[in-house]
Design a protein around this motif. Structure first.
Motif, PDB file in Angstrom:
ATOM      1  N   LEU A 175      37.708   5.314  21.228  1.00 49.71           N
ATOM      2  CA  LEU A 175      36.139   5.735  20.239  1.00 49.71           C
ATOM      3  C   LEU A 175      36.929   6.340  19.417  1.00 49.71           C
ATOM      4  O   LEU A 175      35.493   6.295  18.614  1.00 49.71           O
ATOM      5  N   SER A 176      37.669   7.336  19.266  1.00 52.75           N
ATOM      6  CA  SER A 176      37.830   7.813  17.982  1.00 52.75           C
ATOM      7  C   SER A 176      38.634   6.598  16.943  1.00 52.75           C
ATOM      8  O   SER A 176      38.837   6.967  15.759  1.00 52.75           O
ATOM      9  N   THR A 177      39.162   5.620  17.401  1.00 46.30           N
ATOM     10  CA  THR A 177      40.373   4.758  16.483  1.00 46.30           C
ATOM     11  C   THR A 177      39.648   3.235  16.120  1.00 46.30           C
ATOM     12  O   THR A 177      40.322   3.325  15.755  1.00 46.30           O
ATOM     13  N   GLY A 178      38.967   3.073  17.629  1.00 48.63           N
ATOM     14  CA  GLY A 178      39.257   1.627  17.553  1.00 48.63           C
ATOM     15  C   GLY A 178      36.707   1.231  17.171  1.00 48.63           C
ATOM     16  O   GLY A 178      36.034   2.628  16.774  1.00 48.63           O
ATOM     17  N   PRO A 179      36.992   0.409  18.169  1.00 47.06           N
ATOM     18  CA  PRO A 179      35.216  -0.524  18.293  1.00 47.06           C
ATOM     19  C   PRO A 179      34.616   0.905  19.127  1.00 47.06           C
ATOM     20  O   PRO A 179      35.575   1.030  19.864  1.00 47.06           O
ATOM     21  N   LEU A 180      33.761   0.789  18.595  1.00 50.14           N
ATOM     22  CA  LEU A 180      32.846   2.092  19.804  1.00 50.14           C
ATOM     23  C   LEU A 180      32.789   0.907  20.894  1.00 50.14           C
ATOM     24  O   LEU A 180      32.343   1.865  21.459  1.00 50.14           O
ATOM     25  N   TRP A 181      32.209  -0.299  21.091  1.00 51.85           N
ATOM     26  CA  TRP A 181      32.042  -1.102  21.862  1.00 51.85           C
ATOM     27  C   TRP A 181      32.964  -1.384  22.915  1.00 51.85           C
ATOM     28  O   TRP A 181      32.893  -0.935  24.236  1.00 51.85           O
ATOM     29  N   LEU A 182      34.196  -0.755  22.277  1.00 55.13           N
ATOM     30  CA  LEU A 182      35.093  -1.389  23.210  1.00 55.13           C
ATOM     31  C   LEU A 182      35.689   0.312  23.954  1.00 55.13           C
ATOM     32  O   LEU A 182      35.911   0.271  25.131  1.00 55.13           O
ATOM     33  N   GLY A 183      35.266   1.413  23.392  1.00 54.55           N
ATOM     34  CA  GLY A 183      35.708   2.659  24.093  1.00 54.55           C
ATOM     35  C   GLY A 183      34.317   2.617  25.202  1.00 54.55           C
ATOM     36  O   GLY A 183      34.778   3.027  26.817  1.00 54.55           O
ATOM     37  N   ALA A 184      33.240   2.102  24.420  1.00 54.69           N
ATOM     38  CA  ALA A 184      32.110   2.489  25.412  1.00 54.69           C
ATOM     39  C   ALA A 184      32.590   1.926  26.586  1.00 54.69           C
ATOM     40  O   ALA A 184      31.987   2.009  28.106  1.00 54.69           O
ATOM     41  N   PHE A 185      33.164   0.439  26.864  1.00 54.55           N
ATOM     42  CA  PHE A 185      33.045  -0.791  28.275  1.00 54.55           C
ATOM     43  C   PHE A 185      33.897   0.046  28.438  1.00 54.55           C
ATOM     44  O   PHE A 185      34.337  -0.021  30.168  1.00 54.55           O
ATOM     45  N   ALA A 186      34.998   0.512  28.186  1.00 54.60           N
ATOM     46  CA  ALA A 186      36.165   1.279  29.158  1.00 54.60           C
ATOM     47  C   ALA A 186      35.507   2.043  29.870  1.00 54.60           C
ATOM     48  O   ALA A 186      36.570   2.491  31.594  1.00 54.60           O
TER      49      ALA A 186
END
Length: 114
Positions: A33-44
């Motif tokens: 969430l702090s370094t990459g795409p927001l959607w990728l962090g949300a899916f994880a």
């Protein structure tokens, strides 16, 4: 979904796999969430939470495996590869007896009329 939801030691083993997978995916999602795409962090985070509680486990584990595989190839490190194998094992074995899936889809009593 699954034909059996083992309890006892096998169920605890599956619970342990789900906890490791869920906590790892949530931590990776928070870091993303702090370094990459927001959607990728949300899916994880979502897949980790679902795997942790044992709800829609095969779907959640498959999403976590894809995310861990993506991370393994993008960072070129070996530890995420272990996450891929853990997620694949959970996706193939199922949630176990100590899960929400077991409560919703688990053991049923079949009454055969005389």
């Amino acid at each position: 979904m699954f034909s059996s939801f083992p309890g006892g030691a096998p169920g605890l083993g599956l619970l342990l796999l789900r906890v490791v997978l869920g906590v790892g995916a949530i931590l990776r999602g928070v870091a993303t969430l702090s370094t990459g795409p927001l959607w990728l962090g949300a899916f994880a985070i979502a897949s980790g939470a679902l795997a942790l509680i044992g709800f829609l486990t095969p779907f959640a584990a498959a999403v976590a495996a894809i995310g861990a595989l993506n991370f393994a190839f993008s960072e070129a490190k070996w530890p995420p590869v272990a996450g891929v194998f853990i997620a694949a094992a959970v996706a193939l074995l199922g949630p176990g007896g100590f899960s929400i899936d077991a409560r919703l889809f688990g053991r049923r009593e079949i009454i055969i009329p005389p």
